[in-house]
Design a protein around this motif. Structure first.
Motif, PDB file in Angstrom:
ATOM      1  N   ILE A 163       1.051  -1.078  -0.044  1.00  0.00           N
ATOM      2  CA  ILE A 163      -0.143   0.180  -0.031  1.00  0.00           C
ATOM      3  C   ILE A 163       0.859   1.149   0.123  1.00  0.00           C
ATOM      4  O   ILE A 163       0.602   2.313  -0.692  1.00  0.00           O
ATOM      5  N   PHE A 164       2.049   1.294   0.629  1.00  0.00           N
ATOM      6  CA  PHE A 164       2.597   2.295   0.794  1.00  0.00           C
ATOM      7  C   PHE A 164       3.506   2.498  -0.449  1.00  0.00           C
ATOM      8  O   PHE A 164       3.361   3.831  -1.143  1.00  0.00           O
ATOM      9  N   GLU A 165       4.085   1.376  -1.242  1.00  0.00           N
ATOM     10  CA  GLU A 165       4.628   1.795  -2.518  1.00  0.00           C
ATOM     11  C   GLU A 165       3.529   2.270  -3.588  1.00  0.00           C
ATOM     12  O   GLU A 165       3.785   3.103  -4.354  1.00  0.00           O
ATOM     13  N   GLU A 166       2.405   1.794  -3.647  1.00  0.00           N
ATOM     14  CA  GLU A 166       1.452   2.433  -4.516  1.00  0.00           C
ATOM     15  C   GLU A 166       1.049   3.743  -4.092  1.00  0.00           C
ATOM     16  O   GLU A 166       0.900   4.398  -5.177  1.00  0.00           O
ATOM     17  N   THR A 167       0.824   4.131  -2.709  1.00  0.00           N
ATOM     18  CA  THR A 167       0.508   5.634  -2.357  1.00  0.00           C
ATOM     19  C   THR A 167       1.794   6.393  -2.748  1.00  0.00           C
ATOM     20  O   THR A 167       1.588   7.465  -3.288  1.00  0.00           O
ATOM     21  N   GLN A 168       2.855   5.915  -2.639  1.00  0.00           N
ATOM     22  CA  GLN A 168       4.127   6.516  -3.055  1.00  0.00           C
ATOM     23  C   GLN A 168       4.133   7.000  -4.481  1.00  0.00           C
ATOM     24  O   GLN A 168       4.343   8.293  -4.889  1.00  0.00           O
ATOM     25  N   ASN A 169       4.025   5.974  -5.261  1.00  0.00           N
ATOM     26  CA  ASN A 169       3.854   6.256  -6.744  1.00  0.00           C
ATOM     27  C   ASN A 169       2.745   7.096  -7.240  1.00  0.00           C
ATOM     28  O   ASN A 169       3.009   7.807  -8.004  1.00  0.00           O
ATOM     29  N   CYS A 170       1.586   6.996  -6.495  1.00  0.00           N
ATOM     30  CA  CYS A 170       0.525   8.130  -6.885  1.00  0.00           C
ATOM     31  C   CYS A 170       1.040   9.424  -6.595  1.00  0.00           C
ATOM     32  O   CYS A 170       1.018  10.410  -7.397  1.00  0.00           O
ATOM     33  N   GLN A 171       1.748   9.767  -5.462  1.00  0.00           N
ATOM     34  CA  GLN A 171       2.518  10.712  -5.067  1.00  0.00           C
ATOM     35  C   GLN A 171       3.154  11.417  -6.032  1.00  0.00           C
ATOM     36  O   GLN A 171       3.237  12.446  -6.415  1.00  0.00           O
ATOM     37  N   ARG A 172       4.035  10.408  -6.498  1.00  0.00           N
ATOM     38  CA  ARG A 172       5.026  10.929  -7.528  1.00  0.00           C
ATOM     39  C   ARG A 172       4.428  11.253  -8.810  1.00  0.00           C
ATOM     40  O   ARG A 172       4.786  12.301  -9.459  1.00  0.00           O
ATOM     41  N   GLU A 173       3.422  10.475  -9.458  1.00  0.00           N
ATOM     42  CA  GLU A 173       2.577  11.110 -10.622  1.00  0.00           C
ATOM     43  C   GLU A 173       1.829  12.137 -10.421  1.00  0.00           C
ATOM     44  O   GLU A 173       1.825  13.112 -11.319  1.00  0.00           O
ATOM     45  N   LEU A 174       1.356  12.583  -9.291  1.00  0.00           N
ATOM     46  CA  LEU A 174       0.676  13.736  -8.964  1.00  0.00           C
ATOM     47  C   LEU A 174       1.538  14.874  -9.156  1.00  0.00           C
ATOM     48  O   LEU A 174       1.500  15.807  -9.726  1.00  0.00           O
TER      49      LEU A 174
END
Length: 108
Positions: free
Chosen positions: A60-71
């Motif tokens: 979940i952390f990795e998915e959230t971090q990747n989403c943050q980076r895309e934003l």
């Protein structure tokens, strides 16, 4: 990408400025939330004693971090997120300071 003074920023995509939230406002709000979530998940990972829970939180952390980076990338691309350009001398000073710290650590 253009640089003005010490700013590193792309040309800003025009948005309608009115009292209602626009695309930039929504993205900024979501980015702030994602940053908060990644911090919270990081703490949870440090505290997880169960391996299965740890693995679930890590995913979940990795998915959230990747989403943050895309934003972040989207906002930067549209010129809605800028950075401060640091002077090379200050970067070199920080590097030397941390190199000294590293050299003071015991070698195993």
């Amino acid at each position: 990408m253009q640089q003005q003074n010490s700013k590193v920023k792309n040309p800003e995509t025009p948005i309608q400025k009115n009292p209602t939230m626009n695309d930039r406002d929504f993205l900024n709000d979501i980015l702030s939330t994602e940053k908060y979530l990644t911090q919270a998940y990081s703490i949870a990972l440090n505290e997880a004693s169960n391996q299965n829970l740890y693995q679930d939180l890590l995913q979940i952390f990795e998915e959230t971090q990747n989403c943050q980076r895309e934003l972040y990338n989207t906002m930067f691309k549209h010129g809605w997120y800028g950075l401060e350009k640091e002077e090379q001398q200050k970067i070199q000073q920080s590097f030397q300071q941390f190199q000294q710290y590293k050299n003071q650590l015991p070698v195993h």
